[in-house]
Design a protein around this motif. Structure first.
Motif, mmCIF file in Angstrom:
data_model
loop_
_atom_site.group_PDB
_atom_site.id
_atom_site.type_symbol
_atom_site.label_atom_id
_atom_site.label_comp_id
_atom_site.label_asym_id
_atom_site.label_seq_id
_atom_site.Cartn_x
_atom_site.Cartn_y
_atom_site.Cartn_z
ATOM 1 N N GLY A 54 -0.476 -50.624 4.586
ATOM 2 C CA GLY A 54 0.892 -51.093 3.623
ATOM 3 C C GLY A 54 0.521 -52.392 2.618
ATOM 4 O O GLY A 54 -1.284 -52.941 2.722
ATOM 5 N N LEU A 55 1.955 -52.424 1.771
ATOM 6 C CA LEU A 55 1.260 -53.621 0.620
ATOM 7 C C LEU A 55 2.184 -55.021 1.539
ATOM 8 O O LEU A 55 3.009 -54.778 2.019
ATOM 9 C CB LEU A 55 1.559 -53.147 -0.494
ATOM 10 C CG LEU A 55 1.106 -51.995 -1.126
ATOM 11 C CD1 LEU A 55 1.920 -51.552 -1.967
ATOM 12 C CD2 LEU A 55 -0.104 -52.243 -1.423
ATOM 13 N N ILE A 56 1.672 -56.140 0.595
ATOM 14 C CA ILE A 56 1.912 -57.177 1.598
ATOM 15 C C ILE A 56 2.023 -57.721 0.509
ATOM 16 O O ILE A 56 0.938 -57.747 -1.067
ATOM 17 C CB ILE A 56 1.463 -58.070 2.966
ATOM 18 C CG1 ILE A 56 1.490 -57.239 3.870
ATOM 19 C CG2 ILE A 56 2.208 -59.861 2.785
ATOM 20 C CD1 ILE A 56 0.422 -57.954 4.567
ATOM 21 N N LEU A 57 3.499 -58.446 -0.852
ATOM 22 C CA LEU A 57 3.369 -59.130 -1.666
ATOM 23 C C LEU A 57 2.539 -61.124 -1.497
ATOM 24 O O LEU A 57 2.438 -61.151 -0.310
ATOM 25 C CB LEU A 57 4.841 -59.723 -1.917
ATOM 26 C CG LEU A 57 6.147 -58.786 -2.490
ATOM 27 C CD1 LEU A 57 7.103 -59.048 -2.003
ATOM 28 C CD2 LEU A 57 5.458 -57.830 -3.576
ATOM 29 N N THR A 58 1.472 -60.886 -2.396
ATOM 30 C CA THR A 58 0.808 -62.186 -2.512
ATOM 31 C C THR A 58 2.449 -63.329 -3.204
ATOM 32 O O THR A 58 3.776 -63.359 -2.870
ATOM 33 C CB THR A 58 -0.328 -61.850 -3.743
ATOM 34 O OG1 THR A 58 1.108 -62.009 -4.602
ATOM 35 C CG2 THR A 58 -1.070 -60.564 -4.281
#
Length: 301
Positions: A54-58
């Motif tokens: 998935g995607l993780i916020l920077t």
């Protein structure tokens, strides 16, 4: 910045997945991906760490997500105000208060509000944490202290006190304490001194503890304390607003009580004209008036 790109970015950040965000927005995964990459190019930064799961916020993405969250809350508030008609009360109303007050006083009375406004949808959020009303974490709050946040309309509703209560059976089996010193011969039921609670209640508990209380049951909210008292476990520290709905409670040592605790209703200034908020405020005030009248009758008996 392009609002469509921001809206799509927010959905992706909230879902943690391009696919799930696309399903929510009725867009293909490739279309969602293009919009996110376009926003990253516009800002010249990466907004997500891309992983197989998935995607993780920077860090930069988290800053932007905080901003879009605030924007969406404001837009939701504006939409709710627009939907409020001149004569009808409908839609969602998010109400926050403490677990004890919400479960023991407010929730049992909500049927009267629904009888009058059947199209109202109340989201009752019960927690000890103080939600941020100006940031629209909730629409209305009932708090057992004066709100400190700015830009709030506030109304003092009543005062409550923490007192000592027991069941008749417990007192028949264990005797009635004649003084606060006699509490050393009884089991005390109260909130843990480390839990979130009203300061006045904490001061009373600390005063009681000074009398060498040997047996103790601590619970992290007043609902649990009440259950212990009703089931003959011991003598409980409880708010006096319970006496109207639980007449079987026996008030003991009436001279042992906390300082008065103010109860406030508050809501954001921007919802001053909201029909939903006005309806809820009127309902609560009517119930408070009824409660006070009954309290006065009980005192005259």
């Amino acid at each position: 910045m392009d609002w469509d790109k921001l809206r799509i970015f927010h959905a992706v950040a909230d879902a943690g997945s391009l696919t799930h965000a696309g399903d929510k927005l009725n867009l293909s995964q490739s279309a969602v991906s293009r919009q996110v990459r376009g926003l990253e190019e516009q800002l010249n930064t990466n907004l997500f760490h891309r992983h197989a799961r998935g995607l993780i916020l920077t860090e930069q993405g988290e800053l932007l997500f905080d901003a879009t969250s605030a924007m969406i809350k404001r837009l939701d508030a504006a939409a709710a105000r627009i939907r409020d008609s001149e004569e009808e009360v409908f839609g969602e109303l998010r109400v926050t208060t403490t677990i004890g007050f919400g479960t023991l006083w407010l929730a049992p009375r909500l049927s009267k509000l629904y009888d009058k406004y059947p199209d109202l949808k109340v989201d009752l959020m019960l927690e000890e944490r103080v939600l941020d009303l100006p940031m629209r974490e909730a629409d209305v709050a009932i708090r057992l202290k004066e709100p400190s946040q700015a830009d709030l309309v506030r109304k003092r509703l009543m005062t409550v006190q923490m007192c000592l209560y027991a069941s008749k059976k417990y007192l028949d089996d264990n005797g009635v304490p004649a003084s606060i010193e006699d509490m050393s011969n009884h089991r005390l039921i109260c909130q843990n001194t480390d839990s979130d609670q009203v300061g006045a209640g904490l001061n009373l508990i600390q005063k009681l503890m000074m009398n060498d209380v040997k047996s103790l049951l601590t619970v992290n909210n007043y609902f649990g304390v009440l259950q212990g008292v009703l089931h003959d476990v011991g003598i409980g520290v409880l708010p006096n607003y319970l006496t109207q709905d639980f007449p079987e409670l026996v008030h003991i040592l009436p001279e042992v009580e906390s300082a008065e605790v103010p109860v406030f209703l508050a809501y954001p200034e921007e919802l001053r004209q909201s029909k939903r908020v006005a309806a809820f405020k009127e309902f609560v005030q009517d119930e408070i008036i009824s409660y006070r009248k009954q309290q006065k009758l009980d005192q005259e008996k």
